[in-house]
Design a protein around this motif. Structure first.
Motif, short mmCIF file in Angstrom:
data_model
loop_
_atom_site.label_atom_id
_atom_site.label_comp_id
_atom_site.label_asym_id
_atom_site.label_seq_id
_atom_site.Cartn_x
_atom_site.Cartn_y
_atom_site.Cartn_z
N LYS B 119 -29.74 4.55 20.39
CA LYS B 119 -31.01 4.28 21.07
C LYS B 119 -30.93 3.02 21.94
CE LYS B 119 -35.93 3.82 20.33
NZ LYS B 119 -36.20 2.41 20.50
N ASN B 120 -30.27 1.99 21.43
CA ASN B 120 -30.23 0.74 22.18
C ASN B 120 -29.17 0.73 23.28
OD1 ASN B 120 -32.28 -0.25 20.60
ND2 ASN B 120 -30.87 -1.08 19.06
N HIS B 121 -28.40 1.81 23.39
CA HIS B 121 -27.34 1.85 24.41
C HIS B 121 -27.63 2.85 25.52
CE1 HIS B 121 -25.36 -0.36 21.30
NE2 HIS B 121 -25.24 0.68 20.52
N ILE B 122 -28.82 3.43 25.48
CA ILE B 122 -29.13 4.50 26.44
C ILE B 122 -28.91 4.05 27.89
CG2 ILE B 122 -31.03 5.91 27.38
CD1 ILE B 122 -30.08 7.05 24.79
N GLU B 123 -29.38 2.84 28.17
CA GLU B 123 -29.26 2.31 29.53
C GLU B 123 -27.79 2.29 29.97
OE1 GLU B 123 -31.34 1.68 32.60
OE2 GLU B 123 -32.51 1.25 30.78
N ASP B 124 -26.92 1.74 29.12
CA ASP B 124 -25.48 1.67 29.44
C ASP B 124 -24.86 3.05 29.60
OD1 ASP B 124 -25.68 -1.05 29.22
OD2 ASP B 124 -24.95 -1.12 27.13
N ILE B 125 -25.30 3.94 28.73
CA ILE B 125 -24.74 5.30 28.77
C ILE B 125 -25.11 5.98 30.10
CG2 ILE B 125 -24.91 7.60 27.70
CD1 ILE B 125 -25.21 6.07 24.98
N ILE B 126 -26.36 5.80 30.51
CA ILE B 126 -26.80 6.37 31.80
C ILE B 126 -26.00 5.74 32.93
CG2 ILE B 126 -28.72 6.52 33.43
CD1 ILE B 126 -30.62 6.71 31.00
N LYS B 127 -25.88 4.39 32.87
CA LYS B 127 -25.15 3.67 33.94
C LYS B 127 -23.71 4.15 34.08
CE LYS B 127 -27.60 -0.70 34.34
NZ LYS B 127 -27.82 -1.83 33.44
N SER B 128 -23.11 4.49 32.94
CA SER B 128 -21.71 4.89 33.01
C SER B 128 -21.57 6.36 33.42
CB SER B 128 -21.01 4.63 31.69
OG SER B 128 -21.55 5.47 30.72
N GLY B 129 -22.68 7.00 33.74
CA GLY B 129 -22.56 8.32 34.35
C GLY B 129 -22.98 9.50 33.49
N CYS B 130 -23.39 9.25 32.24
CA CYS B 130 -23.82 10.35 31.38
C CYS B 130 -25.33 10.28 31.26
CB CYS B 130 -23.14 10.24 30.01
SG CYS B 130 -23.75 11.43 28.83
N GLU B 131 -26.02 11.20 31.89
CA GLU B 131 -27.49 11.12 31.92
C GLU B 131 -28.14 11.90 30.78
OE1 GLU B 131 -29.47 11.24 35.59
OE2 GLU B 131 -28.10 9.75 36.44
N LEU B 132 -27.35 12.29 29.81
CA LEU B 132 -27.87 12.99 28.62
C LEU B 132 -28.85 14.10 29.00
CD1 LEU B 132 -28.35 9.82 26.38
CD2 LEU B 132 -26.52 11.53 26.18
N ASN B 133 -28.43 14.91 29.96
CA ASN B 133 -29.30 15.98 30.44
C ASN B 133 -29.76 16.90 29.30
OD1 ASN B 133 -28.98 15.03 33.00
ND2 ASN B 133 -27.36 16.48 33.53
N ASN B 134 -31.04 17.25 29.36
CA ASN B 134 -31.62 18.12 28.34
C ASN B 134 -30.90 19.47 28.33
OD1 ASN B 134 -33.45 20.11 27.11
ND2 ASN B 134 -34.84 18.38 26.96
N LEU B 135 -30.42 19.86 27.16
CA LEU B 135 -29.64 21.10 27.04
C LEU B 135 -30.44 22.33 27.45
CD1 LEU B 135 -27.61 20.81 23.72
CD2 LEU B 135 -26.71 21.15 26.03
N GLU B 136 -31.76 22.26 27.32
CA GLU B 136 -32.57 23.43 27.66
C GLU B 136 -33.03 23.40 29.12
OE1 GLU B 136 -35.44 23.43 24.49
OE2 GLU B 136 -33.89 24.05 23.08
N SER B 137 -33.56 22.23 29.56
CA SER B 137 -34.14 22.18 30.91
C SER B 137 -33.18 21.63 31.96
CB SER B 137 -35.40 21.30 30.89
OG SER B 137 -35.03 19.94 30.67
N GLY B 138 -32.14 20.92 31.53
CA GLY B 138 -31.19 20.34 32.47
C GLY B 138 -31.64 19.01 33.06
N GLU B 139 -32.85 18.58 32.71
CA GLU B 139 -33.42 17.35 33.25
C GLU B 139 -32.68 16.10 32.73
OE1 GLU B 139 -38.05 15.75 33.44
OE2 GLU B 139 -37.54 17.49 32.23
N SER B 140 -32.63 15.05 33.55
CA SER B 140 -32.01 13.79 33.13
C SER B 140 -32.95 13.05 32.18
CB SER B 140 -31.73 12.92 34.35
OG SER B 140 -31.63 11.57 33.96
N ILE B 141 -32.37 12.25 31.27
CA ILE B 141 -33.18 11.52 30.29
C ILE B 141 -33.85 10.29 30.93
CG2 ILE B 141 -31.54 9.84 29.33
CD1 ILE B 141 -32.42 10.85 26.52
N ARG B 142 -33.44 9.95 32.16
CA ARG B 142 -33.97 8.75 32.83
C ARG B 142 -35.49 8.60 32.72
NH1 ARG B 142 -30.94 6.01 36.68
NH2 ARG B 142 -28.88 6.90 37.01
#
Lengths: 106, 456
Positions: B119-142
């Motif tokens: 939870k506390n690393h989400i920002e870093d994870i997004i920055k490094s290129g993994c947007e944790l796209n929703n498996l169902e909708s494909g939307e970015s977690i941003r």
């Protein structure tokens, strides 16, 4: 032709996978499995759940345990925690499918 | 190497039978007690508890349970594996060690598995290129990251195996897969190779059978359910595992419930998608390869299982706040119970409309008539219906609208259809709606950490 009620030849279990419900149906014997394999199509399940399932229905076969697994998309009102339904996790949908009656060649 | 181990399921979810683990360790011989406490919603509840009090955030039943079972487990050499650490395995382990000290127990190694909470690393994870796209909708977690309540990676068996190699008597994890809890002791005891995918799938499927506790031993069984004896004293399932990958599912002698081809087949089908592709961090298990042989006397042999290599990803389950909902109900009696309940629903809708309250969804169901099977419900002669409960639910992002709805239910008693009752619980209060965000993350982004706390 003869009429078969799913309740009389099979049992099952259902649960949630996001907004989809899964329904596993197990025939009590091999003859029953041949019947459900042939007649219990994804289309029949989709029609049966008209007004409940608003997405597509996927069907998978597990001949090893005489079973079929159905995935009913867009069925639970947004998923277990969002849904306003009493049966938010689709726990009673296996029983609901056992209501199905269909014609088979005798 | 042992020629057989017995792994007992003690909990199927947080809220399961409190005494089940005690029965498992006292009613017969076992080597491992595995307890699954975590569902998706449980993680967000635990995260909320942690936010309020950083000493909490784990299954609080655990220390209390340990008071009762630790001395027995210590004496018999039973190892305990649980994901009840939730979002705070460290404090969970501390609480358990405190209980052990109180009990006068010595030489206890408690392992904790950390690293699943991102939870506390989400920002870093997004920055490094993994947007944790929703498996169902494909939307970015941003767009959701401000509203995130929890975000956890599902680890598999590997860190638990590492903990057991380090001598752990108790392994406390955060978000570990339910199946990994059961697979781990098999890998550890039998030295199974992580690249032997058939064996990984075997332990995984044994774990899938055990993960819902009594649901594999006659609970919630839709087959000949009335033939299941003595559910009041149901025995939870036990997996007897053999080095070659044979598994026998059973339960302690003299306990209630039933283990049969049919009860195991039902559990195999619980919450699965494509049966040929059951994906875990340890392998992809093929449920179409599973063979079941009913040996009688509550013993079912499970064998022939095939598996494939795991994917390059861990699954992530994040939860976020998504508005509020409330549910109210009123019960109407004969005569015309259903007609009255439907009239009450219409009156309530009209009043909410007049108040100009905006809801994302309003749902009325008639309990005792159609709430479970909807349009499939039998068309009953209304004269035959003794009573019907109107269950009325609303959902929206506007807290005040949901709160106001709660104040509009009770007035129906004096200002709606007659012969109404069942309003003893007070006004329905708004509760936060928690939505889930399933995503994938490359395995290289996260690393499980195993820490051992020694009680000398």
């Amino acid at each position: 032709m003869m009429k078969v009620r799913l309740l009389d030849i099979a049992h099952g279990r259902s649960g949630d996978k996001g907004d989809a419900a899964n329904i596993g149906i197990i025939a009590y014997d091999e003859n029953g499995y041949q019947i459900i394999k042939k007649y219990l199509t994804a289309e029949k399940v989709k029609n049966h759940f008209e007004g409940i399932c608003f997405g597509k229905v996927e069907r998978f076969e597990l001949p090893n345990i005489r079973a079929l697994n159905f995935l009913l998309h867009n069925t639970l009102g947004g998923g277990g925690t969002v849904s306003l339904k009493l049966d938010a996790q689709g726990k009673t949908l296996a029983a609901a499918l056992l209501r199905l009656e269909f014609e088979i060649e005798s | 190497m042992k020629d057989k181990i017995r792994i007992a399921s003690g909990q199927g979810f947080w809220g399961d039978l409190i005494d089940a683990p005690i029965q498992q360790v006292t009613k017969g011989e076992i080597d491992y007690l595995v307890m699954d406490y975590l569902a998706e919603v449980t993680m967000s509840i635990l995260q909320k508890q942690f936010n309020r009090n950083p000493k909490l955030g784990y299954a609080r039943d655990l220390p209390e349970l340990m008071k009762k079972i630790l001395p027995i487990c210590k004496e018999k050499g039973i190892k305990i594996i649980t994901n009840g650490g939730g979002v705070n395995p460290v404090c969970c382990a501390d609480a358990i060690i405190e209980i052990a000290v109180e009990q006068g127990i010595k030489n206890l190694d408690v392992a904790i598995v950390l690293g699943d909470n991102i939870k506390n690393h989400i920002e870093d994870i997004i920055k490094s290129g993994c947007e944790l796209n929703n498996l169902e909708s494909g939307e970015s977690i941003r767009n959701y990251k401000e509203r995130l309540l929890s975000a956890n990676v599902y680890f598999g068996a590997a860190p638990i195996v590492e903990a057991l190699h380090k001598g752990a008597d108790i392994v406390i994890t955060g978000r570990t897969t339910d199946t990994g809890l059961t697979l781990a002791p098999m890998v550890f005891e039998f030295g199974w190779d992580f690249e032997n995918y058939d064996l990984m799938a075997t332990g995984t499927i044994a774990g899938h059978i055990l993960e819902c506790g009594g649901q594999a031993s006659g609970g919630n069984f839709l087959g000949s359910w009335q033939s299941v004896q003595n559910l009041a004293e149901i025995g939870f399932p036990i997996a007897e595992a053999f080095p070659n990958g044979d598994i026998i599912i059973t339960k302690h002698e003299g306990t209630g419930g039933k283990v049969s081809f049919d009860t195991i087949a039902e559990q195999l089908l619980y919450e699965i998608g494509d049966p040929a592709e059951y994906i875990t961090p340890d392998c992809v298990a093929d449920f179409t390869s599973v063979q079941l042989e009913d040996l009688g006397n509550d013993r079912v042999r499970v064998f022939g299982i095939k598996g494939k290599p795991a994917t390059e990803f861990y699954k992530v389950s994040a939860s976020y706040s998504s508005g509020y909902s409330a549910v109210g109900s009123l019960t109407y009696s004969w005569p015309q119970a259903l007609t009255k309940a439907k009239a009450a629903s219409e009156i309530l809708r009209k009043r909410l409309e007049n108040l100009k309250l905006d809801f994302d969804e309003i749902k009325a169901e008639y309990v005792g008539y159609n709430s479970c099977h909807g349009p499939l419900s039998n068309k009953l002669d209304e004269e035959q219906l003794n009573e019907v409960t109107l269950r009325f639910a609303v959902r929206t992002s506007d807290y005040s609208a949901v709160e106001r709805f709660g104040k509009e239910i009770a007035p129906l008693i004096l200002t709606g259809p007659p012969s109404v009752t069942g309003f003893a619980g007070g006004r329905p209060r708004p509760s936060e709606v928690i939505a889930f965000w399933p995503a994938l993350i490359p395995k290289s982004y996260v690393k499980p950490e195993v820490r051992i706390l020694e009680l000398k």
